[in-house]
Design an enzyme around this catalytic site. Structure first.
Site, PDB file in Angstrom:
ATOM      1  CB  SER A  61      -0.933  -0.074   0.989  1.00  0.00           C
ATOM      2  OG  SER A  61      -0.459  -0.493   2.354  1.00  0.00           O
ATOM      3  CG  HIS A  64      -3.336  -0.589  -3.348  1.00  0.00           C
ATOM      4  ND1 HIS A  64      -3.644   0.909  -3.210  1.00  0.00           N
ATOM      5  CD2 HIS A  64      -3.100  -0.899  -2.115  1.00  0.00           C
ATOM      6  CE1 HIS A  64      -3.829   1.145  -1.673  1.00  0.00           C
ATOM      7  NE2 HIS A  64      -3.652   0.177  -1.123  1.00  0.00           N
ATOM      8  CD  GLU A 109      -5.262   3.425  -5.925  1.00  0.00           C
ATOM      9  OE1 GLU A 109      -5.044   4.452  -6.035  1.00  0.00           O
ATOM     10  OE2 GLU A 109      -4.421   2.936  -4.817  1.00  0.00           O
ATOM     11  CG  ASN A 140      -3.686   4.766   0.704  1.00  0.00           C
ATOM     12  OD1 ASN A 140      -5.115   4.693   1.107  1.00  0.00           O
ATOM     13  ND2 ASN A 140      -3.075   3.606   0.731  1.00  0.00           N
TER      14      ASN A 140
HETATM   15  P1  NAD Z   1      -1.042  -9.698   7.678  1.00  0.00           P
HETATM   16  O1  NAD Z   1       0.168  -9.503   8.735  1.00  0.00           O
HETATM   17  O2  NAD Z   1      -2.285  -9.790   8.108  1.00  0.00           O
HETATM   18  O3  NAD Z   1      -0.371 -10.701   6.524  1.00  0.00           O
HETATM   19  C1  NAD Z   1       0.934 -10.885   6.184  1.00  0.00           C
HETATM   20  C2  NAD Z   1       1.091 -12.324   6.015  1.00  0.00           C
HETATM   21  O4  NAD Z   1       2.410 -12.628   5.249  1.00  0.00           O
HETATM   22  C3  NAD Z   1       1.450 -13.303   7.334  1.00  0.00           C
HETATM   23  O5  NAD Z   1       0.443 -14.307   7.251  1.00  0.00           O
HETATM   24  C4  NAD Z   1       2.746 -13.665   7.474  1.00  0.00           C
HETATM   25  O6  NAD Z   1       3.064 -14.923   7.786  1.00  0.00           O
HETATM   26  C5  NAD Z   1       3.082 -13.759   5.814  1.00  0.00           C
HETATM   27  N1  NAD Z   1       4.321 -13.741   5.510  1.00  0.00           N
HETATM   28  C6  NAD Z   1       5.577 -12.911   5.741  1.00  0.00           C
HETATM   29  N2  NAD Z   1       6.489 -12.957   5.284  1.00  0.00           N
HETATM   30  C7  NAD Z   1       6.373 -14.120   4.340  1.00  0.00           C
HETATM   31  C8  NAD Z   1       7.043 -14.723   3.203  1.00  0.00           C
HETATM   32  N3  NAD Z   1       8.339 -14.457   3.239  1.00  0.00           N
HETATM   33  N4  NAD Z   1       6.456 -15.819   2.529  1.00  0.00           N
HETATM   34  C9  NAD Z   1       5.218 -16.138   2.797  1.00  0.00           C
HETATM   35  N5  NAD Z   1       4.442 -15.528   3.670  1.00  0.00           N
HETATM   36  C10 NAD Z   1       4.996 -14.349   4.433  1.00  0.00           C
HETATM   37  O7  NAD Z   1      -0.698  -8.287   6.745  1.00  0.00           O
HETATM   38  P2  NAD Z   1      -1.782  -7.851   5.598  1.00  0.00           P
HETATM   39  O8  NAD Z   1      -2.775  -6.669   6.540  1.00  0.00           O
HETATM   40  O9  NAD Z   1      -2.455  -8.978   5.142  1.00  0.00           O
HETATM   41  O10 NAD Z   1      -1.097  -6.959   4.630  1.00  0.00           O
HETATM   42  C11 NAD Z   1      -0.365  -7.639   3.613  1.00  0.00           C
HETATM   43  C12 NAD Z   1       0.020  -6.575   2.631  1.00  0.00           C
HETATM   44  O11 NAD Z   1      -1.092  -5.768   2.205  1.00  0.00           O
HETATM   45  C13 NAD Z   1       1.139  -5.470   2.953  1.00  0.00           C
HETATM   46  O12 NAD Z   1       1.795  -4.970   2.052  1.00  0.00           O
HETATM   47  C14 NAD Z   1       0.172  -4.249   3.271  1.00  0.00           C
HETATM   48  O13 NAD Z   1       0.640  -3.017   3.153  1.00  0.00           O
HETATM   49  C15 NAD Z   1      -0.965  -4.529   2.032  1.00  0.00           C
HETATM   50  N6  NAD Z   1      -2.326  -3.914   2.253  1.00  0.00           N
HETATM   51  C16 NAD Z   1      -2.979  -3.921   3.590  1.00  0.00           C
HETATM   52  C17 NAD Z   1      -4.292  -3.389   3.614  1.00  0.00           C
HETATM   53  C18 NAD Z   1      -4.915  -3.471   5.073  1.00  0.00           C
HETATM   54  O14 NAD Z   1      -5.997  -2.778   4.968  1.00  0.00           O
HETATM   55  N7  NAD Z   1      -4.577  -4.311   5.959  1.00  0.00           N
HETATM   56  C19 NAD Z   1      -4.768  -2.786   2.774  1.00  0.00           C
HETATM   57  C20 NAD Z   1      -3.962  -2.555   1.354  1.00  0.00           C
HETATM   58  C21 NAD Z   1      -2.800  -3.175   1.270  1.00  0.00           C
END
Ligand code: NAD
Length: 710
Positions: A431, A452, A464, A502
């Site tokens: 993000s 995104h 996006e 954003n």
């Molecule tokens: P989260 O912490 O819920 O999930 C991340 C997952 O990735 C975890 O299960 C972790 O074990 C796994 N992980 C970490 N390293 C890894 C690897 N090397 N190989 C495989 N799995 C691995 O996080 P999230 O909220 O789902 O966010 C994930 C991404 O999405 C981030 O980049 C975040 O910026 C983006 N994002 C989040 C949102 C939101 O509202 N949460 C919105 C848009 C984008």
């Protein structure tokens, strides 16, 4: 033009509507004239005993009026007479001495349903493509060809209002249960059933409809004037609550329904066409129609010049990271795109959790009767998980949703490139991190792109897509097409910090934090913005997004853009108290079992704030809205979006910017760049330099330019 063909089968005339050169049937003035003449001819033809009306299009009965044609009419009088002409055409259908049976398969919407309602008998198919509805209010209009009259008479005021006021469609089986159609059958026997019904009607006349299945309470209210008065009052209150009074169409529809049921058909039809004319020339309808055209145009725009590249099919999707976003993407992909999805995470318990979360999306659909138990079983078999990259050699597209950390994301990119074929596309759901930075060590940079998604993925309609300078046109088009298969509205934006959504959201949320820090009560801030037309206020939004997520994004934006996007220190203090928002049950608001119960008064003490109404609602509104308008203008002029259309759609679908205002860039045009600049300068004098108008917005004002052509 011939839109209709007729065959006479032993005295039953079968009219087939198949509008030439169009994928769907639409009602135009020419169609209306041709149909009226055809009906008169069949009426006079003594060899015809009954009529069946069907569509020649594969999965479409009638999509509704031709909106393009309708926008050519500009005066209220013209639009009123268009509605009246529709009503008159259908009087001829309803008064036909020869029974007319509507045989409905596919979408039967707006004028299409109004036509079917005027027929003496209706049969629809139980196919998933069949849906019946009156979506006019979504364009700021009302059903203007008798829909507000015939539907309530047929199924009762309450269920009819439910459909008309929300612009809803219902599947065939539901339409049958509600009494909108007389029979619901599989497509294979539609024509046979229609012929049998026509013969029956000729022999025995129109059927005595059984008492409507309204239930005891429904019958009690619906069948007496006092009960109906209560229905109108409740519906009105519900509309006002939902629309904040910004959308006149549902209230007008209510008036037209009420007039017909309480003061008789004549009055009902008159109110209906009068209101239709009034609404159709109004600002709200104009904006909603513009938005309709804009979203349609966007659906045909692949983000690259036409003919540059073709999309590759995505049959197998890999998702890295089975956390909150990864599981949302996986669940959405199996349920809407029906592709195989392989999720990878570092440990089995996490994968188990992710798979369960994806399954819960399917279960939600089962609960809402969107899919059957059989479909759930079939779709869930598409999901699998792994802690290594086994099976990834067959994957077409990988979406990465691991922690928001550049080093982790780069490591994942390298692993994926090693485990997949040279054709595989790598998309990141970051993000905040520039895609070009993640792509830097890529062996196949042309295959790297940003996708995104917004949370919760299964609900949020926007996606996006962010190419870098090195991304190939094929990769862009493939990602865009796949995004659409996921049911998303897709905008292609430039690789700039915060991308589009954003970027324009950041100053708005920062300003909300500042207003709060100055003592403006939480509920006052949010109420001002919901009155403006947002579905939720900015403070409630921060709670939804999560204060941790908002804080991280806020810092990145500050680093990228400096002082203008300096976050208020409120969120850091809240986080220090363990308040991450709804997910922890503790944020600016209280939550009980996940439901917001009111502002949490303790946060005022926590931050040493004394709540007070220092600012007027106008000031609060201006500070919040104009910070977003200014950023939108700035980002648009930096080329973050490809067209103002994409920017406005992004704001409406991504943030809930009020659709009736057309989006931030449309709003600047409406207010006038000169006035926007003046207001921003006043705000800058009073509240600080962050409001200084974007230099290119000032230029625009000086040259009297707009974002959209006049
Ligand atoms: P989260 O912490 O819920 O999930 C991340 C997952 O990735 C975890 O299960 C972790 O074990 C796994 N992980 C970490 N390293 C890894 C690897 N090397 N190989 C495989 N799995 C691995 O996080 P999230 O909220 O789902 O966010 C994930 C991404 O999405 C981030 O980049 C975040 O910026 C983006 N994002 C989040 C949102 C939101 O509202 N949460 C919105 C848009 C984008």
């Amino acid at each position: 033009m011939t839109a209709f063909t007729t065959e006479n089968e032993s005295g039953i005339a079968i009219i087939t509507f198949d509008l030439e050169g169009e994928p769907v049937n639409k009602l135009t003035a020419a169609v209306r004239d041709e149909f009226t003449a055809l009906l008169a001819r069949l009426r006079a033809d003594t060899s015809v005993r009954a009529i069946i009306f069907q569509s020649g299009k594969p999965d479409n009965f009638i999509a509704g009026a031709d909106i393009e044609e309708f926008t050519q009419l500009t005066t209220q009088a013209e639009l009123e007479s268009m509605s009246r002409a529709g009503q008159e055409m259908l009087f001829a259908v309803a008064d036909s001495p020869k029974p007319i049976v509507a045989a409905i398969h596919g979408a039967c919407l707006g004028g299409g349903l109004e036509l079917a309602l005027a027929c003496q008998y209706r049969i629809c198919t139980d196919h998933p493509k069949t849906s019946l509805g009156l979506p006019e209010v979504q364009l700021g209009l009302i059903p203007g060809a008798g829909g507000c009259q015939r539907l309530p008479k047929l199924i009762g005021a309450s269920p009819a209002l439910d459909i008309i006021l929300a612009g809803k469609s219902v599947p065939g089986v539901k339409a049958y249960k509600l009494g909108i159609v007389d029979e619901c059958v599989p497509p294979s026997i539609l024509s046979r059933t229609a012929t049998a019904a026509a013969e029956r009607l000729v022999a025995k006349g129109a059927p005595q409809r059984p008492a409507r299945p309204l239930g005891f309470k429904g019958a009690l209210l619906d069948r007496n004037p006092l009960g109906r008065r209560l229905i109108y009052r409740t519906a009105r209150a519900a509309v006002l609550k939902k629309t904040g009074g910004h959308y006149p169409a549902p209230l007008a529809a209510l008036e037209a329904v009420e007039a017909g049921l309480e003061r008789g058909g004549r009055e009902g039809y008159a109110v209906e066409h009068r209101k239709f004319g009034e609404l159709a020339v109004g600002e709200v309808s104009r904006r909603l129609v513009q938005l309709f055209f804009a979203t349609n145009a966007l659906k045909k725009d692949d983000g690259v010049p036409p003919g540059t590249a073709t999309a590759h099919p995505v049959r197998r999707l890999g998702v890295i990271g089975s956390g909150f976003m990864g599981s949302g993407i996986a669940g959405t992909a199996v349920s809407t795109a029906e592709v195989e999805v392989r999720m990878r995470d570092t440990e089995w318990p996490r994968i188990g959790k992710g798979l369960r979360a994806s399954m819960s999306i399917l279960e939600g659909q089962l609960l809402r009767k969107k899919i059957t138990r059989y479909q759930l079983e079939r779709l869930s078999a598409l999901l699998s998980g792994t802690t290594d990259y086994s099976g990834f050699d067959r994957i077409d597209l990988v979406i990465e949703a691991v922690f928001e950390d550049l080093a982790v994301k780069r490591a994942v990119l390298r692993e994926v490139e090693g485990a997949t074929s040279p054709e595989t596309i790598f998309a990141t759901n970051t993000s905040t991190i520039p895609i070009s930075q993640i792509a830097e060590p890529a062996m196949r940079p042309e295959k790297v792109i940003g996708m995104h998604f917004f949370s919760p993925v299964e609900k949020m309609p926007l996606l996006e897509i962010i190419p870098t300078a090195r991304t190939s046109a094929e990769t862009i088009v493939t990602a865009v097409h796949f995004g659409r298969k996921l049911g998303k509205t897709v905008i292609v934006v430039r690789d700039f910090p915060g991308f589009w959504v954003n970027r324009i959201l950041t100053p708005y949320l920062n300003e909300a934090g500042r207003l709060f820090a100055e003592g403006t009560p939480i509920e006052v801030i949010d109420r001002v913005m919901t009155r403006f037309g947002f579905p939720v206020g900015p403070i409630a939004l921060i709670d939804e997004v999560g204060l941790d997520v908002a804080s991280k994004a806020g810092k990145v934006m500050h680093e990228a853009f400096g002082e203008r996007l300096l976050p208020s220190d409120v969120i850091a203090k809240m986080l220090a108290d363990g308040r991450t928002g709804r997910k922890s049950g503790k944020g600016f608001y209280h939550y009980l079992d996940g439901h917001k119960t009111g502002a949490d008064e303790r946060v005022y003490d926590l931050l040493g704030i004394r709540p007070q109404d220092t600012h007027s609602p106008e000031t609060i509104e201006q500070r919040l809205v104009y910070s977003m308008l200014n950023e939108a203008a700035m980002a648009a002029m930096e080329g973050v979006i490809r067209t103002p259309r994409d920017g406005d759609i992004g704001a409406i679908f991504g943030i809930g910017f009020p659709p009736f205002r057309g989006g931030p860039l449309r709003m600047i045009d409406d207010v006038g760049a000169t006035k926007v600049v003046t207001i921003l300068r006043e705000l800058a004098t009073q509240f600080g330099d962050r409001f200084a108008p974007a230099p290119r917005l000032v230029e625009k004002a000086e040259r009297n330019e707009r974002f959209y052509p006049r």
